[in-house]
Design an enzyme around this catalytic site. Structure first.
Site, PDB file in Angstrom:
ATOM      1  N   ASN A   8       0.882  -1.172   0.000  1.00 48.37           N
ATOM      2  CA  ASN A   8       0.000   0.000   0.000  1.00 48.37           C
ATOM      3  C   ASN A   8       0.917   1.219   0.000  1.00 48.37           C
ATOM      4  O   ASN A   8       1.482   1.581   1.031  1.00 48.37           O
ATOM      5  CB  ASN A   8      -0.881  -0.048   1.262  1.00 48.37           C
ATOM      6  CG  ASN A   8      -1.814   1.141   1.366  1.00 48.37           C
ATOM      7  OD1 ASN A   8      -1.817   2.026   0.506  1.00 48.37           O
ATOM      8  ND2 ASN A   8      -2.593   1.174   2.431  1.00 48.37           N
TER       9      ASN A   8
ATOM     10  N   GLY B  87      -9.651   3.160  12.705  1.00 44.54           N
ATOM     11  CA  GLY B  87      -8.969   3.608  13.934  1.00 44.54           C
ATOM     12  C   GLY B  87      -9.875   4.221  14.982  1.00 44.54           C
ATOM     13  O   GLY B  87      -9.867   3.815  16.146  1.00 44.54           O
TER      14      GLY B  87
ATOM     15  N   ARG C 221      -8.629  16.828   6.361  1.00 44.04           N
ATOM     16  CA  ARG C 221      -9.472  17.222   5.213  1.00 44.04           C
ATOM     17  C   ARG C 221     -10.831  17.704   5.712  1.00 44.04           C
ATOM     18  O   ARG C 221     -11.355  17.168   6.687  1.00 44.04           O
ATOM     19  CB  ARG C 221      -9.666  16.033   4.272  1.00 44.04           C
ATOM     20  CG  ARG C 221      -8.425  15.640   3.507  1.00 44.04           C
ATOM     21  CD  ARG C 221      -8.619  14.322   2.777  1.00 44.04           C
ATOM     22  NE  ARG C 221      -7.934  13.231   3.437  1.00 44.04           N
ATOM     23  CZ  ARG C 221      -8.123  11.936   3.166  1.00 44.04           C
ATOM     24  NH1 ARG C 221      -8.988  11.576   2.240  1.00 44.04           N
ATOM     25  NH2 ARG C 221      -7.467  11.021   3.817  1.00 44.04           N
TER      26      ARG C 221
ATOM     27  N   GLU D  86      -8.159  -4.227   5.438  1.00 46.80           N
ATOM     28  CA  GLU D  86      -8.046  -4.028   3.989  1.00 46.80           C
ATOM     29  C   GLU D  86      -6.946  -4.904   3.392  1.00 46.80           C
ATOM     30  O   GLU D  86      -7.077  -5.388   2.269  1.00 46.80           O
ATOM     31  CB  GLU D  86      -7.755  -2.541   3.710  1.00 46.80           C
ATOM     32  CG  GLU D  86      -8.953  -1.661   4.018  1.00 46.80           C
ATOM     33  CD  GLU D  86      -8.579  -0.255   4.454  1.00 46.80           C
ATOM     34  OE1 GLU D  86      -7.933  -0.130   5.521  1.00 46.80           O
ATOM     35  OE2 GLU D  86      -8.931   0.699   3.756  1.00 46.80           O
TER      36      GLU D  86
ATOM     37  N   ASP E 248      -4.959  13.950  15.563  1.00 45.23           N
ATOM     38  CA  ASP E 248      -5.083  12.657  16.240  1.00 45.23           C
ATOM     39  C   ASP E 248      -6.250  12.724  17.220  1.00 45.23           C
ATOM     40  O   ASP E 248      -6.228  13.521  18.177  1.00 45.23           O
ATOM     41  CB  ASP E 248      -3.764  12.344  16.971  1.00 45.23           C
ATOM     42  CG  ASP E 248      -3.736  10.928  17.517  1.00 45.23           C
ATOM     43  OD1 ASP E 248      -4.780  10.446  18.015  1.00 45.23           O
ATOM     44  OD2 ASP E 248      -2.666  10.297  17.448  1.00 45.23           O
TER      45      ASP E 248
ATOM     46  N   ARG F 150      -2.838  -2.108  -3.149  1.00 44.45           N
ATOM     47  CA  ARG F 150      -3.963  -1.197  -3.030  1.00 44.45           C
ATOM     48  C   ARG F 150      -3.758  -0.096  -4.070  1.00 44.45           C
ATOM     49  O   ARG F 150      -2.738   0.588  -4.067  1.00 44.45           O
ATOM     50  CB  ARG F 150      -3.966  -0.589  -1.634  1.00 44.45           C
ATOM     51  CG  ARG F 150      -5.093   0.359  -1.434  1.00 44.45           C
ATOM     52  CD  ARG F 150      -5.017   0.962  -0.072  1.00 44.45           C
ATOM     53  NE  ARG F 150      -6.264   1.610   0.262  1.00 44.45           N
ATOM     54  CZ  ARG F 150      -6.537   2.051   1.476  1.00 44.45           C
ATOM     55  NH1 ARG F 150      -5.665   1.898   2.436  1.00 44.45           N
ATOM     56  NH2 ARG F 150      -7.676   2.631   1.707  1.00 44.45           N
TER      57      ARG F 150
ATOM     58  N   HIS G 137     -12.463   3.945   0.113  1.00 37.99           N
ATOM     59  CA  HIS G 137     -12.463   2.980   1.232  1.00 37.99           C
ATOM     60  C   HIS G 137     -13.184   1.689   0.846  1.00 37.99           C
ATOM     61  O   HIS G 137     -13.678   0.955   1.704  1.00 37.99           O
ATOM     62  CB  HIS G 137     -13.125   3.572   2.495  1.00 37.99           C
ATOM     63  CG  HIS G 137     -12.307   4.653   3.146  1.00 37.99           C
ATOM     64  ND1 HIS G 137     -12.850   5.806   3.630  1.00 37.99           N
ATOM     65  CD2 HIS G 137     -10.977   4.744   3.387  1.00 37.99           C
ATOM     66  CE1 HIS G 137     -11.901   6.587   4.137  1.00 37.99           C
ATOM     67  NE2 HIS G 137     -10.758   5.953   3.994  1.00 37.99           N
TER      68      HIS G 137
ATOM     69  N   LYS H 171       3.601   0.737   2.891  1.00 39.77           N
ATOM     70  CA  LYS H 171       3.154  -0.216   3.908  1.00 39.77           C
ATOM     71  C   LYS H 171       3.128  -1.599   3.289  1.00 39.77           C
ATOM     72  O   LYS H 171       2.820  -1.739   2.103  1.00 39.77           O
ATOM     73  CB  LYS H 171       1.747   0.144   4.390  1.00 39.77           C
ATOM     74  CG  LYS H 171       1.659   1.470   5.094  1.00 39.77           C
ATOM     75  CD  LYS H 171       0.257   1.703   5.626  1.00 39.77           C
ATOM     76  CE  LYS H 171       0.182   3.073   6.282  1.00 39.77           C
ATOM     77  NZ  LYS H 171      -1.145   3.607   6.432  1.00 39.77           N
TER      78      LYS H 171
HETATM   79  P1  ADP Z   1      -5.435   5.471   8.590  1.00 37.16           P
HETATM   80  O1  ADP Z   1      -5.279   3.992   8.324  1.00 37.16           O
HETATM   81  O2  ADP Z   1      -6.395   6.154   7.658  1.00 37.16           O
HETATM   82  O3  ADP Z   1      -4.162   6.216   8.773  1.00 37.16           O
HETATM   83  P2  ADP Z   1      -6.590   4.634  11.091  1.00 37.16           P
HETATM   84  O4  ADP Z   1      -7.730   3.796  10.664  1.00 37.16           O
HETATM   85  O5  ADP Z   1      -5.393   3.964  11.663  1.00 37.16           O
HETATM   86  O6  ADP Z   1      -6.168   5.653   9.942  1.00 37.16           O
HETATM   87  O7  ADP Z   1      -7.140   5.702  12.169  1.00 37.16           O
HETATM   88  C1  ADP Z   1      -6.325   6.707  12.674  1.00 37.16           C
HETATM   89  C2  ADP Z   1      -7.160   7.513  13.675  1.00 37.16           C
HETATM   90  O8  ADP Z   1      -7.620   6.645  14.715  1.00 37.16           O
HETATM   91  C3  ADP Z   1      -6.407   8.640  14.353  1.00 37.16           C
HETATM   92  O9  ADP Z   1      -7.204   9.806  14.385  1.00 37.16           O
HETATM   93  C4  ADP Z   1      -6.228   8.125  15.764  1.00 37.16           C
HETATM   94  O10 ADP Z   1      -6.208   9.176  16.679  1.00 37.16           O
HETATM   95  C5  ADP Z   1      -7.492   7.311  15.932  1.00 37.16           C
HETATM   96  N1  ADP Z   1      -7.399   6.383  17.072  1.00 37.16           N
HETATM   97  C6  ADP Z   1      -6.631   5.293  17.203  1.00 37.16           C
HETATM   98  N2  ADP Z   1      -6.790   4.749  18.435  1.00 37.16           N
HETATM   99  C7  ADP Z   1      -7.679   5.540  19.106  1.00 37.16           C
HETATM  100  C8  ADP Z   1      -8.273   5.525  20.406  1.00 37.16           C
HETATM  101  N3  ADP Z   1      -7.962   4.589  21.302  1.00 37.16           N
HETATM  102  N4  ADP Z   1      -9.142   6.501  20.718  1.00 37.16           N
HETATM  103  C9  ADP Z   1      -9.468   7.472  19.850  1.00 37.16           C
HETATM  104  N5  ADP Z   1      -8.958   7.526  18.601  1.00 37.16           N
HETATM  105  C10 ADP Z   1      -8.080   6.585  18.231  1.00 37.16           C
END
Ligand code: ADP
Length: 394
Positions: free
Chosen positions: A9, A329, A242, A380, A284, A94, A182, A16
């Site tokens: 990816n 996430g 975004r 994914e 975050d 991907r 997605h 990744k």
């Molecule tokens: P991507 O794969 O698009 O980079 P992810 O699916 O890994 O993203 O999601 C990243 C998001 O998930 C970030 O905003 C991170 O802060 C949030 N996140 C991860 N763990 C937690 C948690 N325990 N509580 C709140 N948000 C979380």
């Protein structure tokens, strides 16, 4: 390890990867996962093995590992040292854009690469990196079969009415339409629901993929009928950096009245907006949840507000909903956001089970809830590995 599948990816500054072992009957077992990040700035390889233990953590100077080809060489060196004597059967990628027509994964051929190149203008920030990774594998291991799995493919089941924008119709024919993204995540959820929640799998389900990028998908009988993302991955929900759905007049205003260049606007839309732009603190969600700053709270409230609005719209598209699924996430890990979203969705018939939500149980709505709510972790990479195996006949 028997035969292996490498899943790649490629992003603008990262590559990744995951490695899956193909067992009897095509069963897939994750053997390693990791990434080279910081390409062009501070390249670093981090990887974990099947048991979650660290198997690599290495940094280089910028010029040593400057592009996807060199990142791939480092990943290959790691994999050879960990899984010596075992063979890769193929590589699955991907690829963000499959254009208007591709509704399924594609075996890479020279002709397929020519076609995928024509989609670069539709996703200029992502597609070139995806294709660079394919070329890097072609150069290093020309004999390895490669498969492109598209983020747009799952949404190609949507009606033309759902894919239209209200521009002159010729622009639709020229490719300006709602593609949705997605898709590999939604396809994985659709494939998983019959096991984890058979009672809703064929029903009217809205899935919220809430990660750094965020979108929602309306599914019926496990097929996409609507999506919050459109022509690009900028549309729909508020995201990490975004803005999501925006009045197009704002873009005109920024260009014409504020004198911003197209490049400045692009930078603001992809990198400086969303949770980061509203909060002024960061993108975050964990940091924002822990912050006492009023604008962190405002950013979260707007994030939830936008999910609620989109949920109302997608529920209308489906003519009512049977279930709501959280993934990615934030969706998988933030009980706080799930609670706020479900509270806003009470009118739809969602009644949250607070204890189940805190424990991130699979079903987080009460037994009597008219519409059920669920947490289903997405995968994914596994979806890509499955497609790759299927196309290669493994
Ligand atoms: P991507 O794969 O698009 O980079 P992810 O699916 O890994 O993203 O999601 C990243 C998001 O998930 C970030 O905003 C991170 O802060 C949030 N996140 C991860 N763990 C937690 C948690 N325990 N509580 C709140 N948000 C979380």
């Amino acid at each position: 390890m028997g035969q292996g599948i490498l899943v790649l990816n490629a992003g603008s500054s990262s590559l990744k990867f995951s490695v899956f072992e193909v067992g009897a009957g095509g069963a897939l077992q994750a053997m390693a996962v990791g990434q080279v990040e910081g390409l062009g700035t501070a390249p670093r390889l981090k990887a974990k093995g099947a048991d979650g233990g660290v198997i690599a953590d290495q940094s280089w100077t910028t010029s040593d590992v400057a592009n996807h080809g060199q990142a791939l060489q480092e990943i290959a060196t790691l994999l050879r040292s960990r899984f010596s004597g075992q063979e890769l059967a193929g590589v699955g990628h991907r690829v963000v854009h499959g254009g208007p027509n591709y509704s399924a994964p594609l075996l890479i051929t020279p002709e397929a690469m020519d076609t995928l190149e024509t989609f670069v203008p539709l996703a200029p920030l992502h597609q070139p990196h995806n294709l660079a990774a394919i070329r890097a594998v072609q150069e290093a291991r020309p004999e390895l079969p490669q498969v492109a799995c598209f983020d747009t493919a799952f949404h190609r089941t949507q009606d033309e009415v759902a894919q239209l924008y209200g521009l002159p119709y010729e622009y639709f024919e020229r490719g300006i339409r709602r593609y949705g993204f997605h898709g590999l995540s939604y396809e994985y959820i659709a494939a998983t629901l019959p096991e984890v929640a058979p009672e809703i799998a064929a029903g009217r389900v809205v899935v919220a993929h809430l990660g750094s990028g965020a979108s929602m998908c309306a599914m019926h009988h496990g097929r996409s009928v609507g999506s919050s993302m459109g022509f690009t991955a900028l549309d729909g929900l508020l995201m990490g950096t975004r803005p999501g759905n925006l009045d197009p007049g704002i873009i005109l205003y920024l260009l014409q009245q504020e004198g911003m260049s197209a490049r400045d606007v692009e930078n603001m839309l992809y990198k400086r907006s969303g949770l980061l732009g509203l909060s002024g603190i960061g993108n975050d969600m964990r940091v924002l949840q822990e912050s006492d700053a009023p604008r962190a709270r405002l950013a979260i409230d707007h994030f939830v507000y936008r999910i609620s609005r989109e949920l109302g719209g997608l529920a209308a598209v489906l003519g009512g909903i049977d279930a709501f699924v959280f993934t990615a996430g934030i969706g998988e890990n933030s009980a706080h956001i799930r609670r706020l979203v479900c509270e806003q969705a009470k009118w739809l018939g969602i009644d949250l089970d607070a204890a189940a939500n805190e424990q991130a149980g699979q079903r987080i709505s009460s037994v009597g809830s008219k519409v059920s709510a669920w947490v289903v972790p997405t995968n994914e990479e596994l979806m890509i590995a499955r497609h790759t195996c299927k196309l290669l006949g493994l």
